[in-house]
Design a protein around this motif. Structure first.
Motif, PDB file in Angstrom:
ATOM      1  N   ILE A 111      -0.247  66.334  -5.971  1.00 24.48           N
ATOM      2  CA  ILE A 111      -0.264  67.351  -7.031  1.00 24.48           C
ATOM      3  C   ILE A 111       0.113  68.711  -6.450  1.00 24.48           C
ATOM      4  O   ILE A 111       0.931  69.454  -7.030  1.00 24.48           O
ATOM      5  N   ARG A 132      -1.354  70.959 -17.014  1.00 27.08           N
ATOM      6  CA  ARG A 132      -0.848  69.733 -16.397  1.00 27.08           C
ATOM      7  C   ARG A 132      -1.526  69.473 -15.057  1.00 27.08           C
ATOM      8  O   ARG A 132      -1.878  68.337 -14.738  1.00 27.08           O
ATOM      9  N   LYS A 133      -1.714  70.540 -14.302  1.00 27.79           N
ATOM     10  CA  LYS A 133      -2.377  70.386 -13.006  1.00 27.79           C
ATOM     11  C   LYS A 133      -3.809  69.876 -13.192  1.00 27.79           C
ATOM     12  O   LYS A 133      -4.264  68.974 -12.477  1.00 27.79           O
ATOM     13  N   LEU A 136      -3.876  66.140 -14.161  1.00 25.24           N
ATOM     14  CA  LEU A 136      -3.620  65.268 -13.015  1.00 25.24           C
ATOM     15  C   LEU A 136      -4.826  65.207 -12.085  1.00 25.24           C
ATOM     16  O   LEU A 136      -5.195  64.134 -11.593  1.00 25.24           O
ATOM     17  N   GLN A 137      -5.449  66.354 -11.846  1.00 23.30           N
ATOM     18  CA  GLN A 137      -6.660  66.367 -11.026  1.00 23.30           C
ATOM     19  C   GLN A 137      -7.765  65.543 -11.677  1.00 23.30           C
ATOM     20  O   GLN A 137      -8.506  64.823 -10.993  1.00 23.30           O
TER      21      GLN A 137
END
Length: 360
Positions: A111, A132-133, A136-137
């Motif tokens: 990421i 978005r980050k 994903l996390q």
């Protein structure tokens, strides 16, 4: 990998039994990761410089930072490579915690790499969007939390342990998943916020990792765990190898990242190392002690939260700039003074965390 090889050789040469000892393998993992970092570091810095992978400096930041523009970044890849190689060499690869630690660390590293790639290569100033980050996390954090919950074999593996109290335990049940998720994702972002000055984030991360290695060794040994009144977690002892590799790789990176830095960590390093620390704290069942030992990371995060809330509600800023290390810079503290004082604070907090092993 070398554990398996030593088992074969020990059948013919008794001396190779010594490789089975956790303490020796932890030392060798630390030395291996440190050596790899020191050897590969100069080559990586040259490659990053050749491809113009340089740091972008905020215009509204301290003026002393303007000279940092263009310094190679994404150096966290060096730390990840060193940790992964050393862990694979010296760990028992049949241990599920080893693979979980590596997958989470490398997942968060991916990421961070994507974020850095968008900012540095494709010139997207914001990189990955915050949403978005975070998504994903969350996927990786929840995946790790669910895995630990559904593979737990004893209640101790999912109970919340309170420091300073011998028998203070809170059964979490499914809430364990929520807590683990917040610890992993929160730790990842906290270290990322702290990574704003030369060496500011990496050494506190190293010190905390070393302390978590001590907890892992004690938690993975049924006699030590019983004596210290901490939960016994079968297999957690192997985490000592990962923590040792973390320490060695981090110190090797600090060789190049110390003031004035030759290379910066970037999101690829900060996000992944923070997530690894959070996951390690969950595995050894010391989430609350981890908050204490990582007090600098907590302070940096809280300073940003308070700054945002204050500005939105009142239009005023509490600090001259957030995260808080920039506040002290704008007050006139030289960068090395801020860095070293934050290091000292972390060292004291980690000692307090280790004291909880006996003060129960």
């Amino acid at each position: 990998m070398l554990v398996w090889l030593s088992e074969l050789l020990a059948k013919q040469f008794h001396f190779f039994h010594v490789v089975q000892y956790l303490t020796l393998r932890a030392i060798l993992a630390t030395i291996t990761a440190l050596t790899v970092s020191l050897l590969v570091g100069p080559w990586m810095i040259r490659r990053l410089s050749r491809h113009h992978v340089g740091q972008v400096v905020r215009n509204d930041g301290p003026k002393s930072h303007f000279s940092k523009a263009g310094t190679p970044t994404m150096g966290g890849a060096l730390v990840l490579f060193s940790i992964t190689l050393s862990t694979l060499l010296w760990s028992d690869l049949n241990n599920r915690y080893v693979w979980l630690m590596l997958m989470v660390m490398l997942g968060f590293g991916a990421i961070g790499w994507w974020d850095d790639y968008l900012k540095l290569f494709l010139k997207h100033s914001r990189g990955l969007s915050a949403r978005r980050k975070y998504v994903l996390q969350s996927v990786i954090g929840l995946g790790a939390a669910c895995y630990l919950y559904f593979t737990a074999t004893t209640p101790a593996e999912i109970d919340l342990i309170f420091p300073f109290f011998k028998n203070a335990v809170l059964p979490l049940g499914p809430f364990f998943i929520v807590l683990t998720y917040f610890v992993i994702v929160g730790s990842s972002n906290a270290v990322n916020l702290t990574d704003g000055l030369d060496g500011l984030a990496i050494l506190p991360a190293v010190i905390v990792a070393a302390a978590l290695g001590v907890f892992a060794y004690a938690s993975g040994n049924v006699l030590f765990a019983s004596y210290l009144a901490i939960p016994f977690v079968h297999g957690a002892g192997e985490m000592v190898i990962f923590c040792g590799a973390f320490v060695g790789a981090g110190l090797g990176f600090l060789w190049f990242n110390t003031y004035p830095a030759q290379v910066f960590m970037g999101d690829i390093g900060a996000l992944s190392l923070g997530a690894a620390l959070g996951l390690a704290a969950v595995i050894v069942r010391q989430e609350l002690v981890f908050v204490l030992m990582g007090g600098i990371f907590v302070l940096e995060t809280v300073s940003v939260i308070l700054q945002v809330i204050s500005f939105k509600l009142t239009g005023r800023r509490i600090f001259r700039m957030a995260p808080i290390h920039h506040h002290f810079e704008l007050k006139g503290w030289p960068e090395p003074r801020v860095i070293v004082r934050f290091w000292i604070i972390t060292f004291v907090l980690v000692l307090c965390g280790l004291a909880t092993l006996k003060l129960r």
